[in-house]
Design a protein around this motif. Structure first.
Motif, PDB file in Angstrom:
ATOM      1  N   GLN A   1       0.768  -1.170  -0.003  1.00  0.00           N
ATOM      2  CA  GLN A   1      -0.098  -0.099  -0.031  1.00  0.00           C
ATOM      3  C   GLN A   1       0.823   1.212  -0.060  1.00  0.00           C
ATOM      4  OE1 GLN A   1      -3.090  -0.157  -0.731  1.00  0.00           O
ATOM      5  NE2 GLN A   1      -4.426   1.102   0.355  1.00  0.00           N
ATOM      6  N   VAL A   2       0.393   2.256  -0.547  1.00  0.00           N
ATOM      7  CA  VAL A   2       1.169   3.634  -0.782  1.00  0.00           C
ATOM      8  C   VAL A   2       0.226   4.696   0.012  1.00  0.00           C
ATOM      9  CG1 VAL A   2       2.039   5.372  -2.182  1.00  0.00           C
ATOM     10  CG2 VAL A   2       2.319   3.111  -2.845  1.00  0.00           C
ATOM     11  N   GLN A   3       0.880   5.531   0.643  1.00  0.00           N
ATOM     12  CA  GLN A   3       0.244   6.683   1.384  1.00  0.00           C
ATOM     13  C   GLN A   3       0.571   7.939   0.946  1.00  0.00           C
ATOM     14  OE1 GLN A   3       1.713   4.309   3.568  1.00  0.00           O
ATOM     15  NE2 GLN A   3      -0.233   3.301   3.418  1.00  0.00           N
ATOM     16  N   LEU A   4      -0.090   8.813   0.368  1.00  0.00           N
ATOM     17  CA  LEU A   4       0.174  10.134  -0.225  1.00  0.00           C
ATOM     18  C   LEU A   4      -0.294  11.264   0.589  1.00  0.00           C
ATOM     19  CD1 LEU A   4      -0.661   9.239  -3.869  1.00  0.00           C
ATOM     20  CD2 LEU A   4       1.379   9.241  -2.883  1.00  0.00           C
ATOM     21  N   VAL A   5       0.658  12.300   0.826  1.00  0.00           N
ATOM     22  CA  VAL A   5       0.134  13.408   1.692  1.00  0.00           C
ATOM     23  C   VAL A   5       0.638  14.711   1.078  1.00  0.00           C
ATOM     24  CG1 VAL A   5       0.389  14.408   4.136  1.00  0.00           C
ATOM     25  CG2 VAL A   5       0.341  12.103   3.866  1.00  0.00           C
ATOM     26  N   GLU A   6      -0.527  15.467   0.784  1.00  0.00           N
ATOM     27  CA  GLU A   6      -0.268  16.741   0.142  1.00  0.00           C
ATOM     28  C   GLU A   6       0.132  17.766   1.293  1.00  0.00           C
ATOM     29  OE1 GLU A   6      -3.792  14.631  -2.076  1.00  0.00           O
ATOM     30  OE2 GLU A   6      -2.984  15.045  -0.214  1.00  0.00           O
ATOM     31  N   SER A   7       0.713  18.913   0.962  1.00  0.00           N
ATOM     32  CA  SER A   7       0.941  19.921   1.688  1.00  0.00           C
ATOM     33  C   SER A   7       1.309  21.142   0.647  1.00  0.00           C
ATOM     34  CB  SER A   7       2.031  19.682   2.547  1.00  0.00           C
ATOM     35  OG  SER A   7       3.473  19.587   1.931  1.00  0.00           O
ATOM     36  N   GLY A   8       1.244  22.306   1.295  1.00  0.00           N
ATOM     37  CA  GLY A   8       1.659  23.481   0.517  1.00  0.00           C
ATOM     38  C   GLY A   8       0.375  24.458   0.057  1.00  0.00           C
ATOM     39  N   THR A  91      -8.721  28.022  -7.990  1.00  0.00           N
ATOM     40  CA  THR A  91      -9.279  27.744  -6.711  1.00  0.00           C
ATOM     41  C   THR A  91      -9.880  26.259  -6.497  1.00  0.00           C
ATOM     42  OG1 THR A  91      -9.625  30.056  -5.998  1.00  0.00           O
ATOM     43  CG2 THR A  91     -10.979  28.266  -4.558  1.00  0.00           C
ATOM     44  N   ALA A  92      -9.489  25.535  -5.784  1.00  0.00           N
ATOM     45  CA  ALA A  92     -10.006  24.164  -5.649  1.00  0.00           C
ATOM     46  C   ALA A  92      -9.233  23.321  -4.594  1.00  0.00           C
ATOM     47  CB  ALA A  92      -9.770  23.459  -7.058  1.00  0.00           C
ATOM     48  N   LEU A  93      -9.479  21.977  -4.324  1.00  0.00           N
ATOM     49  CA  LEU A  93      -9.005  21.132  -3.508  1.00  0.00           C
ATOM     50  C   LEU A  93      -8.075  20.507  -4.461  1.00  0.00           C
ATOM     51  CD1 LEU A  93      -9.006  20.042  -0.673  1.00  0.00           C
ATOM     52  CD2 LEU A  93     -10.683  18.297  -1.366  1.00  0.00           C
ATOM     53  N   TYR A  94      -6.868  20.417  -4.327  1.00  0.00           N
ATOM     54  CA  TYR A  94      -5.904  19.582  -5.145  1.00  0.00           C
ATOM     55  C   TYR A  94      -5.469  18.395  -4.403  1.00  0.00           C
ATOM     56  CZ  TYR A  94      -5.268  23.760  -8.216  1.00  0.00           C
ATOM     57  OH  TYR A  94      -5.695  24.713  -8.992  1.00  0.00           O
ATOM     58  N   TYR A  95      -5.390  17.198  -5.261  1.00  0.00           N
ATOM     59  CA  TYR A  95      -5.185  16.079  -4.809  1.00  0.00           C
ATOM     60  C   TYR A  95      -4.050  15.467  -5.684  1.00  0.00           C
ATOM     61  CZ  TYR A  95     -10.008  15.646  -3.394  1.00  0.00           C
ATOM     62  OH  TYR A  95     -11.003  15.806  -2.390  1.00  0.00           O
ATOM     63  N   CYS A  96      -3.045  14.546  -4.849  1.00  0.00           N
ATOM     64  CA  CYS A  96      -2.141  13.990  -5.416  1.00  0.00           C
ATOM     65  C   CYS A  96      -2.513  12.496  -5.697  1.00  0.00           C
ATOM     66  CB  CYS A  96      -0.638  14.005  -4.590  1.00  0.00           C
ATOM     67  SG  CYS A  96       0.694  12.975  -5.011  1.00  0.00           S
ATOM     68  N   TYR A 116      -3.723   5.291  -6.180  1.00  0.00           N
ATOM     69  CA  TYR A 116      -3.667   5.805  -4.704  1.00  0.00           C
ATOM     70  C   TYR A 116      -3.688   7.387  -4.594  1.00  0.00           C
ATOM     71  CZ  TYR A 116      -0.979   1.277  -4.330  1.00  0.00           C
ATOM     72  OH  TYR A 116      -0.864  -0.166  -4.395  1.00  0.00           O
ATOM     73  N   TRP A 117      -4.416   7.794  -3.601  1.00  0.00           N
ATOM     74  CA  TRP A 117      -4.671   9.172  -3.711  1.00  0.00           C
ATOM     75  C   TRP A 117      -4.638   9.831  -2.544  1.00  0.00           C
ATOM     76  CZ3 TRP A 117      -6.874  11.900  -7.833  1.00  0.00           C
ATOM     77  CH2 TRP A 117      -7.398  11.103  -8.788  1.00  0.00           C
ATOM     78  N   GLY A 118      -4.272  10.852  -2.171  1.00  0.00           N
ATOM     79  CA  GLY A 118      -3.935  11.738  -0.887  1.00  0.00           C
ATOM     80  C   GLY A 118      -5.350  12.362  -0.536  1.00  0.00           C
ATOM     81  N   GLN A 119      -5.274  13.124   0.514  1.00  0.00           N
ATOM     82  CA  GLN A 119      -6.606  13.594   0.965  1.00  0.00           C
ATOM     83  C   GLN A 119      -6.828  15.066   0.380  1.00  0.00           C
ATOM     84  OE1 GLN A 119      -8.768  12.016   3.232  1.00  0.00           O
ATOM     85  NE2 GLN A 119      -7.482  10.217   2.480  1.00  0.00           N
ATOM     86  N   GLY A 120      -6.001  15.566  -0.172  1.00  0.00           N
ATOM     87  CA  GLY A 120      -6.150  16.812  -0.509  1.00  0.00           C
ATOM     88  C   GLY A 120      -5.649  18.069   0.041  1.00  0.00           C
ATOM     89  N   THR A 121      -5.146  19.321  -0.654  1.00  0.00           N
ATOM     90  CA  THR A 121      -4.530  20.475   0.065  1.00  0.00           C
ATOM     91  C   THR A 121      -5.545  21.521  -0.815  1.00  0.00           C
ATOM     92  OG1 THR A 121      -2.900  21.740   0.795  1.00  0.00           O
ATOM     93  CG2 THR A 121      -2.711  20.714  -1.429  1.00  0.00           C
ATOM     94  N   GLN A 122      -6.125  22.356  -0.052  1.00  0.00           N
ATOM     95  CA  GLN A 122      -6.873  23.582  -0.280  1.00  0.00           C
ATOM     96  C   GLN A 122      -6.180  24.668  -1.006  1.00  0.00           C
ATOM     97  OE1 GLN A 122     -10.527  23.625  -0.980  1.00  0.00           O
ATOM     98  NE2 GLN A 122      -9.997  25.611  -1.962  1.00  0.00           N
ATOM     99  N   VAL A 123      -6.394  25.023  -2.242  1.00  0.00           N
ATOM    100  CA  VAL A 123      -5.725  26.452  -2.876  1.00  0.00           C
ATOM    101  C   VAL A 123      -7.089  27.073  -3.119  1.00  0.00           C
ATOM    102  CG1 VAL A 123      -4.674  27.066  -4.682  1.00  0.00           C
ATOM    103  CG2 VAL A 123      -4.031  24.950  -3.914  1.00  0.00           C
TER     104      VAL A 123
END
Length: 127
Positions: A1-8, A91-96, A116-123
């Protein structure tokens, strides 16, 4: 399994810049192409950019071409999205997301299955 975490993500004025980061952990040997997607309220999720495992193949949507740059660092297991000349419509929720199989065409980056998907980071881009 892979975990992805967005930031920034964050709030920026129109014309400004942000850099998003995506950190991969777990079975990173199965992380091949990495992509950035976004979803604005009331709209469908759309692909923004994607990059192959070696970085030699990239895809950008027409909406962000010439403004955004995708890159990756396989040693750090990270992908980045440098966003310049931001517009309120960005403007959107950005996912990796990442693919777990090797793909070698632009079409596969654009239309292929992302496993695999991250939870997203809001821009948010203010006018």
């Amino acid at each position: 399994q892979v975990q992805l975490v967005e930031s920034g993500g964050g709030l920026v004025q129109a014309g400004g810049s942000l850099t998003l980061s995506c950190a991969a952990s777990g079975r990173t040997s199965t992380v091949y192409a990495m992509g950035w997607f976004r979803q604005a309220p009331g709209k469908e999720r759309e692909i923004v950019a994607s990059i192959s495992r070696t970085g030699t193949i990239t895809y950008y949507s027409d909406a962000v071409k010439d403004r955004f740059t995708i890159s990756r660092d396989n040693v750090k297991n990270r992908a980045y999205l440098q966003m310049n000349s931001l517009k309120p419509e960005d403007t959107a929720l950005y996912y990796c997301a990442s693919q777990k199989t090797l793909q070698l065409t632009v079409g596969s980056l654009r239309f292929g299955l992302y496993d695999y998907w991250g939870q997203g980071t809001q821009v948010t881009v203010s006018s």
